[in-house]
Motif scaffolding. Structure first.
Motif, PDB file in Angstrom:
ATOM      1  N   THR A 129       0.826  -1.078  -0.018  1.00 49.34           N
ATOM      2  CA  THR A 129      -0.080   0.086   0.198  1.00 49.34           C
ATOM      3  C   THR A 129       0.927   1.269  -0.024  1.00 49.34           C
ATOM      4  N   PHE A 130       2.005   1.175   0.914  1.00 53.35           N
ATOM      5  CA  PHE A 130       2.698   2.401   0.848  1.00 53.35           C
ATOM      6  C   PHE A 130       3.993   2.710   0.151  1.00 53.35           C
ATOM      7  N   GLY A 131       4.253   1.381  -0.256  1.00 50.42           N
ATOM      8  CA  GLY A 131       5.471   1.192  -1.107  1.00 50.42           C
ATOM      9  C   GLY A 131       6.691   1.043  -0.161  1.00 50.42           C
ATOM     10  N   VAL A 132       6.622   0.495   0.946  1.00 53.55           N
ATOM     11  CA  VAL A 132       7.704   0.434   2.004  1.00 53.55           C
ATOM     12  C   VAL A 132       8.331  -0.784   2.281  1.00 53.55           C
ATOM     13  N   CYS A 133       9.684  -1.014   2.577  1.00 56.37           N
ATOM     14  CA  CYS A 133      10.198  -2.481   2.639  1.00 56.37           C
ATOM     15  C   CYS A 133      11.192  -2.253   4.191  1.00 56.37           C
ATOM     16  N   LYS A 134      10.452  -2.750   4.959  1.00 60.89           N
ATOM     17  CA  LYS A 134      11.147  -2.618   6.484  1.00 60.89           C
ATOM     18  C   LYS A 134      12.126  -3.697   6.638  1.00 60.89           C
ATOM     19  N   LEU A 135      13.398  -3.579   7.008  1.00 58.41           N
ATOM     20  CA  LEU A 135      14.237  -4.766   7.106  1.00 58.41           C
ATOM     21  C   LEU A 135      14.772  -4.942   8.567  1.00 58.41           C
ATOM     22  N   ALA A 136      14.757  -6.241   9.006  1.00 61.28           N
ATOM     23  CA  ALA A 136      15.346  -6.422  10.382  1.00 61.28           C
ATOM     24  C   ALA A 136      15.875  -7.675  10.360  1.00 61.28           C
ATOM     25  N   GLU A 137      16.936  -8.057  11.252  1.00 60.90           N
ATOM     26  CA  GLU A 137      17.631  -9.158  11.296  1.00 60.90           C
ATOM     27  C   GLU A 137      18.099  -9.604  12.710  1.00 60.90           C
ATOM     28  N   GLY A 138      18.396 -10.765  13.073  1.00 63.64           N
ATOM     29  CA  GLY A 138      18.915 -11.333  14.217  1.00 63.64           C
ATOM     30  C   GLY A 138      18.814 -12.697  14.351  1.00 63.64           C
ATOM     31  N   GLU A 139      18.596 -13.253  15.609  1.00 64.40           N
ATOM     32  CA  GLU A 139      18.948 -14.822  15.782  1.00 64.40           C
ATOM     33  C   GLU A 139      17.507 -15.327  16.226  1.00 64.40           C
ATOM     34  N   PHE A 140      17.446 -16.843  16.320  1.00 64.09           N
ATOM     35  CA  PHE A 140      16.482 -17.451  16.606  1.00 64.09           C
ATOM     36  C   PHE A 140      17.130 -18.770  17.353  1.00 64.09           C
ATOM     37  N   TYR A 141      16.248 -19.060  18.381  1.00 63.95           N
ATOM     38  CA  TYR A 141      16.525 -20.276  19.023  1.00 63.95           C
ATOM     39  C   TYR A 141      15.299 -21.143  19.428  1.00 63.95           C
ATOM     40  N   TYR A 142      15.493 -22.486  19.482  1.00 66.49           N
ATOM     41  CA  TYR A 142      14.254 -23.240  19.770  1.00 66.49           C
ATOM     42  C   TYR A 142      14.865 -24.288  20.730  1.00 66.49           C
ATOM     43  N   LEU A 143      14.018 -24.783  21.678  1.00 64.01           N
ATOM     44  CA  LEU A 143      14.279 -25.880  22.444  1.00 64.01           C
ATOM     45  C   LEU A 143      13.176 -26.624  22.777  1.00 64.01           C
ATOM     46  N   GLN A 154       6.233  -5.466 -11.420  1.00 60.21           N
ATOM     47  CA  GLN A 154       7.376  -4.667 -10.855  1.00 60.21           C
ATOM     48  C   GLN A 154       6.990  -3.451 -10.152  1.00 60.21           C
ATOM     49  N   LEU A 155       7.564  -3.460  -8.852  1.00 66.47           N
ATOM     50  CA  LEU A 155       7.188  -2.600  -7.878  1.00 66.47           C
ATOM     51  C   LEU A 155       8.412  -1.912  -7.335  1.00 66.47           C
ATOM     52  N   GLU A 156       8.501  -0.705  -6.979  1.00 69.59           N
ATOM     53  CA  GLU A 156       9.371  -0.064  -6.346  1.00 69.59           C
ATOM     54  C   GLU A 156       9.354   0.503  -4.770  1.00 69.59           C
ATOM     55  N   PHE A 157      10.355  -0.141  -3.875  1.00 70.10           N
ATOM     56  CA  PHE A 157       9.778   0.199  -2.423  1.00 70.10           C
ATOM     57  C   PHE A 157      10.989   1.099  -1.829  1.00 70.10           C
ATOM     58  N   THR A 158      10.559   1.845  -0.828  1.00 74.88           N
ATOM     59  CA  THR A 158      11.541   2.609  -0.068  1.00 74.88           C
ATOM     60  C   THR A 158      12.078   1.633   1.304  1.00 74.88           C
ATOM     61  N   VAL A 159      13.280   1.920   1.162  1.00 71.72           N
ATOM     62  CA  VAL A 159      13.836   0.716   2.312  1.00 71.72           C
ATOM     63  C   VAL A 159      14.193   1.459   3.447  1.00 71.72           C
ATOM     64  N   GLU A 160      13.517   0.987   4.911  1.00 73.06           N
ATOM     65  CA  GLU A 160      13.603   1.569   5.922  1.00 73.06           C
ATOM     66  C   GLU A 160      14.048   0.316   6.932  1.00 73.06           C
ATOM     67  N   ALA A 161      14.634   0.633   8.214  1.00 73.49           N
ATOM     68  CA  ALA A 161      15.035  -0.124   9.273  1.00 73.49           C
ATOM     69  C   ALA A 161      13.630  -0.630  10.117  1.00 73.49           C
ATOM     70  N   ASP A 162      13.499  -1.740  10.296  1.00 69.90           N
ATOM     71  CA  ASP A 162      12.358  -2.081  11.004  1.00 69.90           C
ATOM     72  C   ASP A 162      12.582  -1.870  12.421  1.00 69.90           C
TER      73      ASP A 162
END
Length: 236
Positions: A26-40, A71-79
């Protein structure tokens, strides 16, 4: 499905890194995040997300829409950073910047091995009969490197979270390499990429558990404001 389940049922610990790409059509925004995951096993998990540092030269990204192929264009932002923690009895959504915690109780019938019946069990294969009851699945591609499955939910609890999903499995480990989710209104596409996934290893989460008083599933949240799902609904 049989091979996926066979490779997953002996998982005691699982951990790795991941990236999340949230595309807002809708707003043409791509939010990026990264990290770690754990499962027990059988029912503890944790996902840590930090804002991805954005390269000033990469402020936009082009992508083909998963809905109509345009084809779409997105503005990149930090999540926004956040943590999700499940201790087997409850799920906590933690916003450290605001010192706020959303608390979701897990019914007794959903605890233990039944955690698989939660909203997103794609990290593991489930018994084939249950998988067929819960999803309509289509094998999109199959080759020496992996498999791609298209998944449509049959249960209402799943359909409320996503309209359809695509799961990419590694052919050797039968663990997910990536998961793509389309929200019910088809306005948001979320992609998770899994990296350096380690099964039943001796590092990471095992190291946490060896340190007295250290528990990755019971963080120190002193001074945080807690809000239950019922309180959130009443506030709306």
């Amino acid at each position: 499905l049989t091979n996926w389940y066979a490779a997953s049922k002996d998982i005691k610990k699982l951990e790795g890194k991941h990236q999340r790409f949230a595309y807002d059509y809708t707003f043409g925004v791509c939010k990026l995040a990264e990290g770690e995951f754990y499962y027990l096993a059988p029912d503890k998990g944790r996902i840590d997300l930090e804002a991805t540092r954005i390269d000033p030269k990469q402020k936009t990204v082009s992508k083909v829409s998963a809905i109509d192929g345009k084809q779409l264009e997105f503005t990149v932002e930090a999540d926004a950073p956040e943590r999700w923690i499940c201790d087997g009895k409850q799920i906590l959504q933690i916003h450290d910047a605001q010192k706020e915690v959303m608390q979701f109780e897990i019914p007794k019938e959903g605890q233990g091995q039944n955690i698989m019946d939660g909203p997103l069990p794609f990290l593991f294969g489930m018994p084939p009969d249950k998988a067929k009851q819960r999803y309509k699945m289509q094998l999109v591609t199959s080759n020496a490197t992996g498999y791609v499955l298209r998944v449509l939910p049959r249960w209402q609890q799943d359909a409320a979270n996503y309209k359809w999903a695509v799961v990419m499995l590694d052919a050797k480990t039968m663990l997910p390499i990536a998961v793509q989710l389309i929200d019910p209104s088809e306005t948001t596409e979320t992609v998770y990429k899994f990296l350096n996934t380690e099964k039943n290893g001796s590092g990471g989460i095992a190291r946490f558990l060896r340190v007295p008083g250290s528990d990755p599933f019971k963080p120190n949240l002193k001074g945080y404001k807690f809000m239950t799902a019922a309180e959130l609904e009443n506030a709306k």
